[in-house]
Design a protein around this motif. Structure first.
Motif, PDB file in Angstrom:
ATOM      1  N   ARG A   1       0.924  -1.028  -0.011  1.00  0.00           N
ATOM      2  CA  ARG A   1      -0.050   0.220  -0.146  1.00  0.00           C
ATOM      3  C   ARG A   1       1.056   1.205  -0.060  1.00  0.00           C
ATOM      4  O   ARG A   1       0.648   2.354   0.608  1.00  0.00           O
ATOM      5  CB  ARG A   1      -0.911  -0.036   1.238  1.00  0.00           C
ATOM      6  N   SER A   2       2.063   1.085  -0.721  1.00  0.00           N
ATOM      7  CA  SER A   2       2.976   2.446  -0.653  1.00  0.00           C
ATOM      8  C   SER A   2       3.097   2.682  -2.168  1.00  0.00           C
ATOM      9  O   SER A   2       3.120   1.788  -3.031  1.00  0.00           O
ATOM     10  CB  SER A   2       4.154   2.029   0.002  1.00  0.00           C
ATOM     11  N   THR A   3       3.598   3.798  -2.434  1.00  0.00           N
ATOM     12  CA  THR A   3       3.860   4.261  -3.841  1.00  0.00           C
ATOM     13  C   THR A   3       5.133   4.093  -4.117  1.00  0.00           C
ATOM     14  O   THR A   3       6.226   4.080  -3.341  1.00  0.00           O
ATOM     15  CB  THR A   3       3.754   5.849  -3.991  1.00  0.00           C
ATOM     16  N   PRO A   4       5.358   3.707  -5.581  1.00  0.00           N
ATOM     17  CA  PRO A   4       6.886   3.144  -5.932  1.00  0.00           C
ATOM     18  C   PRO A   4       7.726   4.155  -5.603  1.00  0.00           C
ATOM     19  O   PRO A   4       7.515   5.478  -5.971  1.00  0.00           O
ATOM     20  CB  PRO A   4       6.509   2.891  -7.352  1.00  0.00           C
ATOM     21  N   ARG A   5       9.089   4.104  -5.297  1.00  0.00           N
ATOM     22  CA  ARG A   5      10.177   5.146  -4.953  1.00  0.00           C
ATOM     23  C   ARG A   5      10.152   6.065  -6.134  1.00  0.00           C
ATOM     24  O   ARG A   5      10.231   7.537  -6.129  1.00  0.00           O
ATOM     25  CB  ARG A   5      11.346   4.471  -4.836  1.00  0.00           C
ATOM     26  N   GLN A   6      10.191   5.644  -7.588  1.00  0.00           N
ATOM     27  CA  GLN A   6      10.538   6.512  -8.620  1.00  0.00           C
ATOM     28  C   GLN A   6       9.193   6.977  -9.165  1.00  0.00           C
ATOM     29  O   GLN A   6       9.267   7.303 -10.570  1.00  0.00           O
ATOM     30  CB  GLN A   6      11.604   5.901  -9.564  1.00  0.00           C
ATOM     31  N   HIS A   7       8.087   6.899  -8.761  1.00  0.00           N
ATOM     32  CA  HIS A   7       6.684   7.396  -9.531  1.00  0.00           C
ATOM     33  C   HIS A   7       6.804   8.611  -9.822  1.00  0.00           C
ATOM     34  O   HIS A   7       7.201   9.506  -9.083  1.00  0.00           O
ATOM     35  CB  HIS A   7       5.778   6.836  -8.543  1.00  0.00           C
ATOM     36  N   ARG A   8       6.345   9.195 -10.872  1.00  0.00           N
ATOM     37  CA  ARG A   8       6.305  10.504 -11.313  1.00  0.00           C
ATOM     38  C   ARG A   8       4.580  10.646 -11.882  1.00  0.00           C
ATOM     39  O   ARG A   8       4.083   9.937 -12.601  1.00  0.00           O
ATOM     40  CB  ARG A   8       6.958  10.786 -12.305  1.00  0.00           C
ATOM     41  N   PRO A   9       3.735  11.553 -11.251  1.00  0.00           N
ATOM     42  CA  PRO A   9       2.582  11.764 -11.749  1.00  0.00           C
ATOM     43  C   PRO A   9       2.533  12.187 -13.216  1.00  0.00           C
ATOM     44  O   PRO A   9       1.457  11.600 -14.020  1.00  0.00           O
ATOM     45  CB  PRO A   9       2.229  13.199 -11.208  1.00  0.00           C
ATOM     46  N   ASP A  10       3.450  12.519 -14.035  1.00  0.00           N
ATOM     47  CA  ASP A  10       3.533  12.873 -15.452  1.00  0.00           C
ATOM     48  C   ASP A  10       4.247  11.465 -16.118  1.00  0.00           C
ATOM     49  O   ASP A  10       4.187  11.711 -17.331  1.00  0.00           O
ATOM     50  CB  ASP A  10       4.332  14.151 -15.705  1.00  0.00           C
ATOM     51  N   GLU A  11       4.593  10.737 -15.201  1.00  0.00           N
ATOM     52  CA  GLU A  11       5.228   9.446 -16.032  1.00  0.00           C
ATOM     53  C   GLU A  11       6.409   9.709 -16.833  1.00  0.00           C
ATOM     54  O   GLU A  11       6.955   8.883 -17.557  1.00  0.00           O
ATOM     55  CB  GLU A  11       4.279   8.323 -16.915  1.00  0.00           C
ATOM     56  N   GLY A  12       6.897  10.864 -16.564  1.00  0.00           N
ATOM     57  CA  GLY A  12       8.253  11.045 -17.441  1.00  0.00           C
ATOM     58  C   GLY A  12       8.017  11.146 -18.858  1.00  0.00           C
ATOM     59  O   GLY A  12       8.914  11.077 -19.387  1.00  0.00           O
ATOM     60  N   ILE A  13       6.868  11.468 -19.447  1.00  0.00           N
ATOM     61  CA  ILE A  13       6.776  11.513 -20.805  1.00  0.00           C
ATOM     62  C   ILE A  13       6.221  12.803 -21.309  1.00  0.00           C
ATOM     63  O   ILE A  13       5.339  13.497 -20.569  1.00  0.00           O
ATOM     64  CB  ILE A  13       5.822  10.505 -21.378  1.00  0.00           C
TER      65      ILE A  13
END
Length: 293
Positions: free
Chosen positions: A123-135
């Motif tokens: 139930r935790s967010t991935p460490r390298q998650h980006r809301p913009d998904e890096g695209i």
């Protein structure tokens, strides 16, 4: 042993840093087989479902790569391999250079769900998650950008994934702050190179002030417009930035590091929808470069 699989000496270096198998919930598939499958996919860029049967179930290979990308396992392995190399004197700290490269995003990389991803069973967010998904969008269409700090031996020390249209200069400080090479004897990890090199895209008062505060010698050329602006302001413009032509010749080392990374087709072209999975892909490619003699 297939082409591109881990050699025995590479496996000996990697094995001590892998998570232990046989935990509660069933026995894991052999790590070496799964990692060879991950390396095959990153090297060739094939869809996960098209992995050869000799690596076992494609879903097992994919899920392990995704989970280790989410919980930071690949990053910890990279740091452990770097620490081992540093203890053997195989890191060239005399010149660390920064640069970036754009990666074309395949159409399969688009369309990620907008909901925030979660690490399974945590139930935790991935460490390298980006809301913009890096695209992001640039002249080439959908692109991602890899910002990289490479040491003199043409291997990556730290990296950052951003959308393709983001500038280089604002990412200098975040990339440098990701350099953390642990020391085997204990103490604080090493975070400062002896010298830093970069092209004129990294020239800014903010970056130079940061480097001076951390006492990092640097060779970054000053663009013509910044030079003219400084001269126009007279004594208020400050002193000219120092520039060592001989040291600047070594900036090609980070460009050659990027070229080595882009030999992996899944790095040169992004196929992963999620930014944290693509970050894990680039990290695995970096680990492979560190394992090679």
């Amino acid at each position: 042993m297939g082409r591109g699989d881990l050699m025995n000496d590479e496996w000996v270096q990697l094995a001590p840093h892998l998570p232990k198998t046989g935990r509660r919930g069933g026995r894991w598939t052999d790590h070496r087989t799964v990692i060879n499958g991950i390396l095959f996919r990153i090297r060739t860029g094939v869809p996960w479902r098209d992995l050869p049967e000799l690596f076992g179930s494609w879903k097992t290979v994919y899920e392990r790569h995704r989970r280790w990308s989410a919980d930071g396992t690949w990053e910890r392995i990279l740091q452990a391999v770097q620490a081992e190399a540093d203890s053997q004197g195989r890191i060239d700290w005399s010149m660390v250079s920064v640069d970036s490269t754009s990666c074309r995003a395949h159409q399969h990389a688009a369309g990620a769900p907008r909901r925030t991803p979660r690490i399974p069973k945590r139930r935790s967010t991935p460490r390298q998650h980006r809301p913009d998904e890096g695209i992001g969008r640039s002249r080439g269409g959908l692109t991602s950008k890899i910002h990289l700090a490479g040491e003199g031996g043409r291997r990556p020390l730290a990296m950052l994934i951003t959308p393709g249209q983001w500038g280089d200069s604002p990412q200098l400080i975040p990339v440098l702050e990701r350099i953390r090479v642990r020391r085997h004897g204990g103490g604080h990890p090493r975070t400062r190179p002896d010298h830093l090199g970069g092209d004129k895209a990294y020239s800014s008062r903010r970056n130079r002030r940061y480097l001076r505060r951390r006492q990092i010698k640097h060779t970054i050329p000053e663009p013509k417009d910044q030079r003219a602006n400084r001269r126009r302001r007279g004594s208020r413009g400050g002193r000219p930035a120092g520039f060592d032509k001989e040291m600047y010749k070594r900036r090609n080392e980070v460009e050659r590091t990027i070229n080595r990374l882009k030999h992996f087709r899944a790095v040169a072209t992004r196929y992963d929808k999620r930014a944290y999975v693509f970050h894990g892909t680039v990290t695995v490619a970096s680990i492979r470069l560190w394992l090679r003699p």
